[in-house]
Design a protein around this motif. Structure first.
Motif, PDB file in Angstrom:
ATOM      1  N   ALA A  73       0.334  -1.296  -0.355  1.00 28.87           N
ATOM      2  CA  ALA A  73      -0.043   0.364  -0.277  1.00 28.87           C
ATOM      3  C   ALA A  73       0.653   1.370  -0.045  1.00 28.87           C
ATOM      4  O   ALA A  73       1.949   1.030   0.538  1.00 28.87           O
ATOM      5  N   SER A  74       0.396   2.310  -0.770  1.00 33.09           N
ATOM      6  CA  SER A  74       1.406   3.796  -0.649  1.00 33.09           C
ATOM      7  C   SER A  74       0.966   3.880   0.491  1.00 33.09           C
ATOM      8  O   SER A  74      -0.520   3.904   1.615  1.00 33.09           O
ATOM      9  N   LYS A  75       1.242   4.859   0.606  1.00 28.77           N
ATOM     10  CA  LYS A  75       1.142   6.555   2.199  1.00 28.77           C
ATOM     11  C   LYS A  75      -0.061   6.448   2.174  1.00 28.77           C
ATOM     12  O   LYS A  75      -0.901   6.314   3.039  1.00 28.77           O
ATOM     13  N   GLN A  76      -1.175   7.313   0.508  1.00 28.16           N
ATOM     14  CA  GLN A  76      -1.698   7.761   1.043  1.00 28.16           C
ATOM     15  C   GLN A  76      -2.731   7.123   1.538  1.00 28.16           C
ATOM     16  O   GLN A  76      -3.963   7.242   2.066  1.00 28.16           O
ATOM     17  N   LEU A  77      -2.911   5.260   0.929  1.00 23.63           N
ATOM     18  CA  LEU A  77      -4.273   4.857   0.555  1.00 23.63           C
ATOM     19  C   LEU A  77      -3.693   4.569   2.909  1.00 23.63           C
ATOM     20  O   LEU A  77      -4.991   4.000   3.745  1.00 23.63           O
ATOM     21  N   LEU A  78      -2.607   4.355   3.006  1.00 23.48           N
ATOM     22  CA  LEU A  78      -2.648   3.317   4.078  1.00 23.48           C
ATOM     23  C   LEU A  78      -3.108   4.888   5.839  1.00 23.48           C
ATOM     24  O   LEU A  78      -3.188   4.721   6.428  1.00 23.48           O
ATOM     25  N   SER A  79      -2.435   6.035   4.977  1.00 24.81           N
ATOM     26  CA  SER A  79      -2.923   7.093   5.745  1.00 24.81           C
ATOM     27  C   SER A  79      -4.482   7.567   6.730  1.00 24.81           C
ATOM     28  O   SER A  79      -5.147   7.668   7.284  1.00 24.81           O
ATOM     29  N   TYR A  80      -5.477   6.627   5.061  1.00 27.79           N
ATOM     30  CA  TYR A  80      -6.535   6.263   5.741  1.00 27.79           C
ATOM     31  C   TYR A  80      -7.172   5.384   6.943  1.00 27.79           C
ATOM     32  O   TYR A  80      -8.179   5.196   6.878  1.00 27.79           O
ATOM     33  N   VAL A  81      -6.150   4.401   6.721  1.00 28.32           N
ATOM     34  CA  VAL A  81      -6.594   3.350   7.657  1.00 28.32           C
ATOM     35  C   VAL A  81      -6.616   3.411   9.153  1.00 28.32           C
ATOM     36  O   VAL A  81      -6.077   5.079   9.784  1.00 28.32           O
ATOM     37  N   SER A  82      -8.186   3.061   9.597  1.00 27.77           N
ATOM     38  CA  SER A  82      -8.369   3.428  11.284  1.00 27.77           C
ATOM     39  C   SER A  82      -6.706   3.546  12.197  1.00 27.77           C
ATOM     40  O   SER A  82      -5.772   2.147  12.130  1.00 27.77           O
ATOM     41  N   GLY A  83      -6.918   4.818  13.087  1.00 26.19           N
ATOM     42  CA  GLY A  83      -5.485   4.672  13.547  1.00 26.19           C
ATOM     43  C   GLY A  83      -4.340   5.012  13.252  1.00 26.19           C
ATOM     44  O   GLY A  83      -3.299   5.374  13.854  1.00 26.19           O
ATOM     45  N   LEU A  84      -4.044   5.381  11.742  1.00 24.32           N
ATOM     46  CA  LEU A  84      -3.056   6.100  11.599  1.00 24.32           C
ATOM     47  C   LEU A  84      -2.497   7.000  11.063  1.00 24.32           C
ATOM     48  O   LEU A  84      -1.988   7.982  12.204  1.00 24.32           O
ATOM     49  N   GLY A  85      -3.402   7.699  10.041  1.00 26.43           N
ATOM     50  CA  GLY A  85      -2.662   9.288   9.314  1.00 26.43           C
ATOM     51  C   GLY A  85      -1.701   9.024   8.417  1.00 26.43           C
ATOM     52  O   GLY A  85      -0.893   8.409   8.657  1.00 26.43           O
TER      53      GLY A  85
ATOM     54  N   ASN B 156       4.545  -3.308  15.538  1.00 27.40           N
ATOM     55  CA  ASN B 156       5.022  -2.688  17.005  1.00 27.40           C
ATOM     56  C   ASN B 156       6.297  -1.637  16.669  1.00 27.40           C
ATOM     57  O   ASN B 156       7.122  -1.070  17.298  1.00 27.40           O
ATOM     58  N   LYS B 157       7.182  -2.264  16.040  1.00 31.84           N
ATOM     59  CA  LYS B 157       8.431  -1.476  16.063  1.00 31.84           C
ATOM     60  C   LYS B 157       8.597  -0.547  15.002  1.00 31.84           C
ATOM     61  O   LYS B 157       9.669  -0.073  14.553  1.00 31.84           O
ATOM     62  N   VAL B 158       7.468  -0.272  14.580  1.00 37.50           N
ATOM     63  CA  VAL B 158       7.716   1.324  13.570  1.00 37.50           C
ATOM     64  C   VAL B 158       7.602   2.379  14.474  1.00 37.50           C
ATOM     65  O   VAL B 158       6.980   2.500  15.366  1.00 37.50           O
ATOM     66  N   PRO B 159       8.726   3.206  14.531  1.00 35.06           N
ATOM     67  CA  PRO B 159       8.550   4.816  15.104  1.00 35.06           C
ATOM     68  C   PRO B 159       7.455   5.283  15.536  1.00 35.06           C
ATOM     69  O   PRO B 159       6.256   5.214  13.889  1.00 35.06           O
ATOM     70  N   GLY B 160       6.231   5.138  16.515  1.00 34.26           N
ATOM     71  CA  GLY B 160       5.684   6.365  16.443  1.00 34.26           C
ATOM     72  C   GLY B 160       4.429   5.668  16.392  1.00 34.26           C
ATOM     73  O   GLY B 160       3.155   6.262  16.536  1.00 34.26           O
ATOM     74  N   LEU B 161       4.370   4.620  16.554  1.00 35.30           N
ATOM     75  CA  LEU B 161       3.278   3.400  16.023  1.00 35.30           C
ATOM     76  C   LEU B 161       2.762   2.899  17.456  1.00 35.30           C
ATOM     77  O   LEU B 161       2.938   1.338  17.779  1.00 35.30           O
ATOM     78  N   GLY B 162       2.563   3.478  18.354  1.00 35.44           N
ATOM     79  CA  GLY B 162       2.419   2.777  19.492  1.00 35.44           C
ATOM     80  C   GLY B 162       0.880   1.707  19.634  1.00 35.44           C
ATOM     81  O   GLY B 162       0.209   1.134  19.116  1.00 35.44           O
TER      82      GLY B 162
ATOM     83  N   GLU C 171       8.526   3.792   5.531  1.00 35.15           N
ATOM     84  CA  GLU C 171       9.732   3.837   5.729  1.00 35.15           C
ATOM     85  C   GLU C 171      10.536   2.766   6.379  1.00 35.15           C
ATOM     86  O   GLU C 171      11.836   2.103   6.084  1.00 35.15           O
ATOM     87  N   TYR C 172      10.053   2.103   7.754  1.00 35.21           N
ATOM     88  CA  TYR C 172       9.459   0.920   7.994  1.00 35.21           C
ATOM     89  C   TYR C 172      10.552  -0.356   6.907  1.00 35.21           C
ATOM     90  O   TYR C 172      11.286  -0.819   6.610  1.00 35.21           O
ATOM     91  N   ARG C 173       9.122  -0.084   5.710  1.00 32.44           N
ATOM     92  CA  ARG C 173       8.642  -1.224   5.011  1.00 32.44           C
ATOM     93  C   ARG C 173      10.228  -1.127   4.076  1.00 32.44           C
ATOM     94  O   ARG C 173      11.126  -2.253   3.372  1.00 32.44           O
ATOM     95  N   ASP C 174      10.403   0.145   3.978  1.00 32.12           N
ATOM     96  CA  ASP C 174      12.013  -0.108   2.964  1.00 32.12           C
ATOM     97  C   ASP C 174      13.301  -0.217   2.946  1.00 32.12           C
ATOM     98  O   ASP C 174      13.796  -0.808   2.671  1.00 32.12           O
ATOM     99  N   GLU C 175      13.378   0.110   4.661  1.00 32.68           N
ATOM    100  CA  GLU C 175      14.815  -0.260   5.246  1.00 32.68           C
ATOM    101  C   GLU C 175      15.122  -1.655   5.723  1.00 32.68           C
ATOM    102  O   GLU C 175      15.713  -2.838   5.956  1.00 32.68           O
ATOM    103  N   ASN C 176      13.314  -2.153   6.065  1.00 34.79           N
ATOM    104  CA  ASN C 176      13.345  -3.541   6.835  1.00 34.79           C
ATOM    105  C   ASN C 176      12.830  -4.769   5.887  1.00 34.79           C
ATOM    106  O   ASN C 176      13.301  -5.875   6.192  1.00 34.79           O
ATOM    107  N   GLY C 177      12.396  -4.230   4.424  1.00 35.31           N
ATOM    108  CA  GLY C 177      11.699  -5.311   3.704  1.00 35.31           C
ATOM    109  C   GLY C 177      10.458  -5.208   4.507  1.00 35.31           C
ATOM    110  O   GLY C 177      10.215  -4.504   5.434  1.00 35.31           O
TER     111      GLY C 177
END
Length: 711
Positions: free
Chosen positions: A489-501, A525-531, A510-516
């Protein structure tokens, strides 16, 4: 949380208080509407998204009313004007208009004629006249002549007293309520063309001399008139018969038939004509516009929902063409994931007319990239380009599909498009967008500001804040209903997912690009800012195909994984077995797994998901083609029966694309062989229909169509 609000909303919506209370508490915990509707059914009593949205909006309205109430109380207290009775009335006010009526006499105002008269000491005279006793107003007025105060004559005194009474009438709460009701029930909207602009305002010809009861006027007609006024082509007023208004006020204020009563009657007439009528007209215009806005936004939102949930073509190798005459047709080839592989430009039309060269390029690209489907934008030169492509008789099971390109130019000029394709110009980006919206309309359209997609009416005239809120609600609802592939999913699509923005969506990319690719939902839970809270809200709507846990591909929330694992353990099988084997699922007694916070609604959802994990709820894609040789309005003849596709739905009918670069209107009276109140109940956006041409008005670019079978 205000308990009175909970009680009031429960009563209005005919719900149990505990349902409204649970919903309000979830909102206070920053829960989203899709999350509440899907994963908190036990708490809300299985309320749907529509009801949950209504609760949210009503809570906000009541909170705004409370804010205004507090502001008024503070103002009155600071100016030492607040009495117990006044406070009681203010606290009891249930609407903003009633609240403002109560406050009006105490509202700080500029120096009115009444204030000036009071400064001259004429209020006692006004009170005496207003009581309408058997007095001689002229004789009483003589007692108030005072040259030092500027009251030089009897007429000056009487006029000052009348001015004070005028203000009393205007600010009387009961009088305002009665006149407000009269405007709402018997107000007539009268529109006329601005003198000298008859030719320039031709598109508003229907409203050159127009009148209609305001309570009956359809929202689209009111918005058209208001737009005409905004563009300075029309003028309009909303007023009841003056005699009806004066009769109501005289009945309330004129208590006798003596000389004092004559003065009061004079004040009543002046009050209505100078103050009350314009005040009420402003109010009725505002409330009528608000109602029209809400109706237009409702139609726009439903159209947007249908467009976003349109059937996706799926993963196919696509050639997309953004057609044009002079500037040529931009051609792009994409793989089945929507990745741009190649771009070119062909000039098959006038003035270049390089048909042979264009045909050679298309054939070569078709073979080289093993194209499965060709998407052609439906804008300028769209039908001509479609005809050219079809004439090539390309080998294989090739399919040519016309794609609605509304909003593609907005995307191509956006920052999103520039970041995605920094080395390509606007036209190439536009062609890519046309191809991708055929493959997956939802994933592509979320990149465009919703109001630019072009499925509404008067979207630039309605309340922009309300429009954005409602359209964002729709986009979020659709995205979460379909679910999102976490690893693609693109950033734009993910931004509409419940709780994300936007920010958390960017962090995920960015996490996906760096870690696969993500291997499991837990990895979020390892994504920065995603509590924990964001994880709770988002996880159930994110899908991972072929991940470590098969449930990650479903809409089963991670908080319920232990339930599925227990079910599998009880049946002595694996979770995968449970998902594959219907006979195993039939052995499950759901009542065994009911807990305090997990009831049958959630358990039934889990079983449905195990049967079809991550199933796309959208319809299956169907091919559609316009009639051959019908490319322009000039080709149309009355009586023709043509295939069409519904592009827009309004309160007065549906617009249908029949392939002539101008959508035709099927008025609601022509939608079916029965009475149609709401066009949305008869047709859906993107629906394939057969229409009959009723009328073609080339100068005004209007096509009238019918869907009646008897035509």
């Amino acid at each position: 949380m205000n308990q009175s609000h909970i009680t009031k909303i429960a009563r209005e919506l005919k719900l149990k208080e505990k349902q409204v209370l649970a919903t309000a508490q979830l909102f206070e915990e920053d829960a989203t509407i899709p999350f509440i509707a899907r994963y908190r059914k036990e708490a809300t009593g299985s309320l749907d998204e529509t009801t949950i949205t209504t609760i949210r909006d009503r809570l906000h309205q009541l909170q705004e009313l409370d804010k205004r109430r507090d502001s008024i109380l503070k103002s009155l207290e600071e100016r030492e004007l607040l009495t117990d009775e006044l406070k009681e009335n203010i606290m009891a006010a249930e609407t903003m208009s009633v609240l403002e009526d109560i406050y009006l006499p105490f509202k700080p105002k500029r120096r009115t004629r009444a204030i000036i008269a009071k400064e001259k000491g004429l209020e006692p005279l006004a009170q005496l006249i207003f009581e309408q006793g058997d007095i001689d107003p002229i004789a009483e007025a003589q007692k108030f002549i005072d040259q030092e105060k500027g009251v030089n004559t009897v007429d000056d005194a009487l006029q000052g007293a009348v001015d004070i009474i005028v203000e009393w009438v205007n600010e009387d709460q009961e009088a305002r309520a009665k006149i407000r009701k009269l405007f709402a029930e018997k107000g007539i909207i009268r529109a006329k063309v601005v003198s000298g602009k008859e030719e320039e305002a031709i598109k508003y010809k229907d409203y050159y001399e127009w009148e209609e009861p305001i309570k009956k006027i359809p929202s689209h007609r009111l918005q058209a008139i208001m737009r005409g006024e905004k563009e300075e082509f029309l003028t309009f007023h909303i007023l009841p018969e003056e005699k009806d208004a004066l009769a109501i006020l005289e009945k309330q204020f004129v208590k006798d038939s003596n000389a004092a009563s004559d003065q009061v009657r004079m004040a009543v007439h002046d009050s209505y004509k100078r103050l009350l009528s314009s005040s009420m007209e402003n109010e009725i215009q505002a409330t009528s516009k608000q109602k029209a806005d809400e109706e237009a936004i409702k139609v726009f939102a439903e159209n947007l929902r249908q467009l976003l949930l349109a059937a996706p073509l799926g993963q196919k190798r696509v050639m997309a063409i953004d057609p044009g005459f002079r500037t040529g047709c931009k051609v792009v080839c994409m793989d089945s994931q929507g990745k741009l592989l190649h771009n070119d430009t062909i000039y098959p039309h006038e003035p270049q007319n390089q048909k042979e060269k264009a045909a050679k390029i298309i054939r070569n690209l078709y073979e080289q990239f093993q194209v499965e489907v060709i998407a052609v934008g439906n804008g300028t030169a769209g039908r001509e380009t479609e005809g050219f492509i079809r004439s090539l008789n390309l080998s294989g099971d090739n399919v040519v599909v016309m794609v609605n390109e509304s909003g593609a130019s907005v995307y191509s000029a956006s920052e999103v498009a520039k970041k995605e394709f920094p080395d390509y110009d606007l036209t190439i980006r536009g062609a890519v967008s046309i191809g991708r919206r055929l493959m997956d309309p939802l994933a592509e359209l979320v990149k465009i500001e919703p109001k630019s997609i072009g499925v509404g009416q008067y979207q630039h005239d309605v309340n922009q804040k309300l429009l954005k809120e409602k359209l964002d609600d729709v986009v979020m609802s659709c995205v979460n209903m379909v679910g999102v592939e976490l690893n693609t999913a693109s950033k734009q699509l993910l931004s509409y997912v419940s709780g994300l923005g936007s920010k958390r969506a960017q962090n995920i990319v960015e996490y996906r690009d760096e870690n696969g690719p993500f291997k499991s939902r837990k990895e979020l839970n390892k994504v920065p800012g995603l509590g924990p809270k964001a994880f709770e809200q988002a996880a159930g709507f994110l899908r991972i195909r072929d991940g470590e846990n098969p449930l990650d591909a479903s809409a089963v929330h991670p908080e319920s994984y232990h339930i599925v694992e227990t079910m599998a353990k009880d049946l002595k099988c694996s979770v995968k077995d449970l998902m594959r084997d219907e006979s195993l699922r039939k052995k499950i007694d759901l009542n065994k797994y009911v807990r305090d916070k997990v009831g049958l609604p959630t358990l039934n959802d889990i079983i449905s998901e195990l049967a079809k994990p991550g199933r796309d709820p959208r319809d299956k894609f169907e091919i559609f083609s316009f009639a051959e040789a019908i490319n322009t309005m000039e080709d149309l003849k009355v009586g023709m029966k043509l295939p069409g596709i519904v592009t827009n739905i309004t309160n007065f009918g549906a617009f249908v694309d029949i392939g002539v670069h101008q959508d035709g209107l099927v008025h609601k009276s022509e939608l079916a062989d029965k009475f149609v109140k709401n066009p949305a109940e008869v047709v859906k956006l993107q629906q394939k229909v057969t229409v009959t041409v009723l009328d073609v008005d080339i100068p005004r670019k209007r096509i009238s169509l019918s869907m009646k079978k008897g035509r």
